[in-house]
Design a protein around this motif. Sequence first.
Motif, PDB file in Angstrom:
ATOM      1  N   ARG A 136       0.850  -1.204   0.000  1.00 18.58           N
ATOM      2  CA  ARG A 136       0.000   0.000   0.000  1.00 18.58           C
ATOM      3  C   ARG A 136       0.879   1.245   0.000  1.00 18.58           C
ATOM      4  NH1 ARG A 136      -4.774  -1.646   4.255  1.00 18.58           N
ATOM      5  NH2 ARG A 136      -5.457  -3.459   3.076  1.00 18.58           N
ATOM      6  N   SER A 137       0.506   2.213  -0.846  1.00 20.22           N
ATOM      7  CA  SER A 137       1.391   3.371  -1.023  1.00 20.22           C
ATOM      8  C   SER A 137       1.478   4.247   0.226  1.00 20.22           C
ATOM      9  CB  SER A 137       0.948   4.204  -2.220  1.00 20.22           C
ATOM     10  OG  SER A 137      -0.435   4.327  -2.239  1.00 20.22           O
ATOM     11  N   ASP A 138       0.523   4.143   1.160  1.00 23.23           N
ATOM     12  CA  ASP A 138       0.636   4.986   2.357  1.00 23.23           C
ATOM     13  C   ASP A 138       1.734   4.494   3.296  1.00 23.23           C
ATOM     14  OD1 ASP A 138      -1.038   2.889   2.666  1.00 23.23           O
ATOM     15  OD2 ASP A 138      -2.588   3.936   3.804  1.00 23.23           O
ATOM     16  N   PHE A 139       2.393   3.386   2.940  1.00 26.36           N
ATOM     17  CA  PHE A 139       3.522   2.925   3.748  1.00 26.36           C
ATOM     18  C   PHE A 139       4.862   3.254   3.105  1.00 26.36           C
ATOM     19  CE2 PHE A 139       0.033   0.536   5.411  1.00 26.36           C
ATOM     20  CZ  PHE A 139       0.324   0.357   6.748  1.00 26.36           C
ATOM     21  N   LEU A 140       4.838   3.992   1.996  1.00 25.26           N
ATOM     22  CA  LEU A 140       6.100   4.255   1.285  1.00 25.26           C
ATOM     23  C   LEU A 140       7.151   4.875   2.195  1.00 25.26           C
ATOM     24  CD1 LEU A 140       5.127   5.463  -2.294  1.00 25.26           C
ATOM     25  CD2 LEU A 140       6.796   3.687  -1.685  1.00 25.26           C
ATOM     26  N   GLY A 141       6.718   5.834   3.017  1.00 20.35           N
ATOM     27  CA  GLY A 141       7.660   6.522   3.902  1.00 20.35           C
ATOM     28  C   GLY A 141       8.333   5.576   4.876  1.00 20.35           C
ATOM     29  N   ASP A 142       7.608   4.531   5.286  1.00 16.74           N
ATOM     30  CA  ASP A 142       8.171   3.582   6.261  1.00 16.74           C
ATOM     31  C   ASP A 142       9.344   2.789   5.693  1.00 16.74           C
ATOM     32  OD1 ASP A 142       5.731   3.049   8.600  1.00 16.74           O
ATOM     33  OD2 ASP A 142       5.277   4.140   6.785  1.00 16.74           O
ATOM     34  N   ASN A 196      13.265   2.764  -5.242  1.00 20.55           N
ATOM     35  CA  ASN A 196      13.380   3.845  -6.226  1.00 20.55           C
ATOM     36  C   ASN A 196      13.734   3.306  -7.605  1.00 20.55           C
ATOM     37  OD1 ASN A 196      12.876   5.803  -4.363  1.00 20.55           O
ATOM     38  ND2 ASN A 196      15.041   6.200  -3.907  1.00 20.55           N
ATOM     39  N   ASP A 197      14.557   2.259  -7.626  1.00 14.89           N
ATOM     40  CA  ASP A 197      15.008   1.724  -8.913  1.00 14.89           C
ATOM     41  C   ASP A 197      13.855   1.142  -9.720  1.00 14.89           C
ATOM     42  OD1 ASP A 197      17.533   2.394  -8.310  1.00 14.89           O
ATOM     43  OD2 ASP A 197      18.199   0.396  -7.705  1.00 14.89           O
ATOM     44  N   SER A 198      12.929   0.492  -9.052  1.00 22.10           N
ATOM     45  CA  SER A 198      11.894  -0.203  -9.815  1.00 22.10           C
ATOM     46  C   SER A 198      10.577  -0.253  -9.040  1.00 22.10           C
ATOM     47  CB  SER A 198      12.376  -1.622 -10.134  1.00 22.10           C
ATOM     48  OG  SER A 198      11.442  -2.273 -10.944  1.00 22.10           O
ATOM     49  N   GLN A 199       9.773   0.740  -9.320  1.00 21.98           N
ATOM     50  CA  GLN A 199       8.488   0.843  -8.609  1.00 21.98           C
ATOM     51  C   GLN A 199       7.377   1.042  -9.621  1.00 21.98           C
ATOM     52  OE1 GLN A 199       6.717   4.071  -5.723  1.00 21.98           O
ATOM     53  NE2 GLN A 199       8.730   3.384  -5.094  1.00 21.98           N
ATOM     54  N   TYR A 200       6.213   0.494  -9.331  1.00 22.45           N
ATOM     55  CA  TYR A 200       5.090   0.637 -10.263  1.00 22.45           C
ATOM     56  C   TYR A 200       3.870   1.129  -9.492  1.00 22.45           C
ATOM     57  CZ  TYR A 200       1.746  -0.482 -13.910  1.00 22.45           C
ATOM     58  OH  TYR A 200       0.772  -0.403 -14.866  1.00 22.45           O
ATOM     59  N   LEU A 201       3.457   2.337  -9.796  1.00 22.43           N
ATOM     60  CA  LEU A 201       2.262   2.877  -9.147  1.00 22.43           C
ATOM     61  C   LEU A 201       1.044   2.402  -9.949  1.00 22.43           C
ATOM     62  CD1 LEU A 201       0.969   4.665  -7.013  1.00 22.43           C
ATOM     63  CD2 LEU A 201       1.417   6.643  -8.471  1.00 22.43           C
ATOM     64  N   THR A 202       0.262   1.540  -9.319  1.00 19.71           N
ATOM     65  CA  THR A 202      -0.853   0.892 -10.027  1.00 19.71           C
ATOM     66  C   THR A 202      -1.872   1.931 -10.490  1.00 19.71           C
ATOM     67  OG1 THR A 202      -0.526  -0.936  -8.504  1.00 19.71           O
ATOM     68  CG2 THR A 202      -2.541  -0.986  -9.827  1.00 19.71           C
ATOM     69  N   PRO A 203      -2.112   2.014 -11.805  1.00 18.25           N
ATOM     70  CA  PRO A 203      -3.056   3.029 -12.262  1.00 18.25           C
ATOM     71  C   PRO A 203      -4.507   2.581 -12.081  1.00 18.25           C
ATOM     72  CG  PRO A 203      -2.008   1.952 -14.139  1.00 18.25           C
ATOM     73  CD  PRO A 203      -1.534   1.250 -12.907  1.00 18.25           C
ATOM     74  N   ARG A 204      -5.388   3.557 -12.015  1.00 20.23           N
ATOM     75  CA  ARG A 204      -6.823   3.262 -11.948  1.00 20.23           C
ATOM     76  C   ARG A 204      -7.253   2.710 -13.308  1.00 20.23           C
ATOM     77  NH1 ARG A 204     -11.019   6.960 -12.673  1.00 20.23           N
ATOM     78  NH2 ARG A 204      -9.562   8.684 -12.769  1.00 20.23           N
ATOM     79  N   LEU A 205      -8.203   1.754 -13.322  1.00 20.77           N
ATOM     80  CA  LEU A 205      -8.709   1.248 -14.601  1.00 20.77           C
ATOM     81  C   LEU A 205      -9.506   2.351 -15.286  1.00 20.77           C
ATOM     82  CD1 LEU A 205      -9.966  -2.398 -13.837  1.00 20.77           C
ATOM     83  CD2 LEU A 205      -7.704  -1.595 -14.405  1.00 20.77           C
ATOM     84  N   ASN A 206      -9.265   2.556 -16.587  1.00 19.76           N
ATOM     85  CA  ASN A 206     -10.083   3.553 -17.302  1.00 19.76           C
ATOM     86  C   ASN A 206     -11.430   2.933 -17.685  1.00 19.76           C
ATOM     87  OD1 ASN A 206      -9.815   2.132 -19.710  1.00 19.76           O
ATOM     88  ND2 ASN A 206      -7.947   3.234 -20.278  1.00 19.76           N
ATOM     89  N   ARG A 207     -12.290   3.729 -18.310  1.00 16.42           N
ATOM     90  CA  ARG A 207     -13.656   3.283 -18.577  1.00 16.42           C
ATOM     91  C   ARG A 207     -13.684   2.008 -19.446  1.00 16.42           C
ATOM     92  NH1 ARG A 207     -18.671   6.047 -17.682  1.00 16.42           N
ATOM     93  NH2 ARG A 207     -20.224   5.214 -19.097  1.00 16.42           N
ATOM     94  N   GLU A 208     -12.845   1.966 -20.474  1.00 14.48           N
ATOM     95  CA  GLU A 208     -12.837   0.785 -21.366  1.00 14.48           C
ATOM     96  C   GLU A 208     -12.336  -0.450 -20.602  1.00 14.48           C
ATOM     97  OE1 GLU A 208     -11.309   3.751 -22.491  1.00 14.48           O
ATOM     98  OE2 GLU A 208     -13.262   4.173 -23.392  1.00 14.48           O
TER      99      GLU A 208
END
Length: 357
Positions: free
Chosen positions: A187-193, A205-217
């Motif tokens: 969960r991204s709210d733990f990034l600081g920890d 930092n080297d390899s992170q993927y912020l999961t995008p919201r699904l678009n309408r399609e």
Amino acid sequence: MKSRMPYPGLRPFTRDENHIYFGCDDQVGDLLEKLNDHRFIAVVGPSGCGKSSLVKAGLIPGISLGFLDQRIESWRIAVMRPGTQPMKNLCDALCHPDVFNSDEGHNIHKRPLMLATLMRGPSCLKTVCQENKMPEKTALLVVVDQFEEIFRFRREFSIDQAEAFVNMMIHSVRQDDIPIYVIFTMRSDFLGDCALFLDLPQIMNDSQYLTPRLNREQLQSAIEGPASFFGAEVCPKLVNVLLNDMGHDMDQLPVLQHALMRMWVIATDSGLDTLNLDLYEKIGTLRHALSNHADSVYNHLEAHHQKIAEILFKALCQVSSNRQDTRRPVSIADVASIAQVHARDVIDVVNQFRAKD
Ligand SMILES: Nc1ncnc2c1ncn2[C@@H]1O[C@H](COP(=O)(O)OP(=O)(O)OP(=O)(O)O)[C@@H](O)[C@H]1O
Ligand SMILES: [Mg+2]
């Protein structure tokens, strides 16, 4: 075995559910690329945005089919959560029949020996691969789902053991002798920890993927695809209403899943092969689907089970002053101890809420 339910409801999709997992092909492609470049990826995002499902039902099947690195002919995939004993949970995942099958031949010493090896130091995941004679052109993938549990473990159980686990993951990715790949979902709210651990920020930092919201399609395909796999359909009017009711709120994905599952259960019980607006009204629309179902289960419980349910839901909800309230894992034993009942009673209550109808 393939699931016979097109919609998992509130739970994440599993590794066996790629056939009903829709809408995330682009995300899986991006993840494969990053994982190939770094042998590590942290899949982050807000609570309930679909991280675990993306890894389990999207990425893992893609890797198993050989889309990550064609030089690797076979994968050993260990999936674990840190929970309250990260090293032991890692060991159990490695002992799985599909990984190192360490219970083969009923050698009761193999598992404790593997745990002892893992405890020896950060390079010892590699040692375990060597001791288990992982063949050429075979790679190990360790998926640490709900990685954020390590912070609670560090705080409440052991700083040393938490560090040992994290260091082992980092070391395994950085060495070149044995192909070991690592995926975290967090969960991204733990990034600081993450800064609590010395080398963790850099690899994040080297390899992170912020999961995008699904678009309408993508959402439309996530709604229609699973039903059509089972030869059924979701009527276009309902698809439209669902998409509009979802709006832009990421928190709604689990609610959408729950609503689709409820409609599917009622439709199949009534011999229907189309999900329609009548069913949508019946389950209380997205707005009330979850609470209506929970209320109905709660109202059918016996009084002493209702008391346990209240304690259970309070224990599962972590109220925090600086963060939003979130779900937190809690053991059956803990709930039983707070409620002063037998674990069996807690399991009975949980099963009533898990039941499909
Ligand atoms: N592509 C998808 N299509 C439809 N529903 C989805 C999709 N991905 C996830 N879901 C649903 O969304 C909900 C949340 O999914 P999941 O548990 O994977 O999210 P998460 O980000 O790992 O959550 P947490 O923060 O609790 O770990 C579940 O109900 C799941 O079934
Ligand atoms: Mg998850």
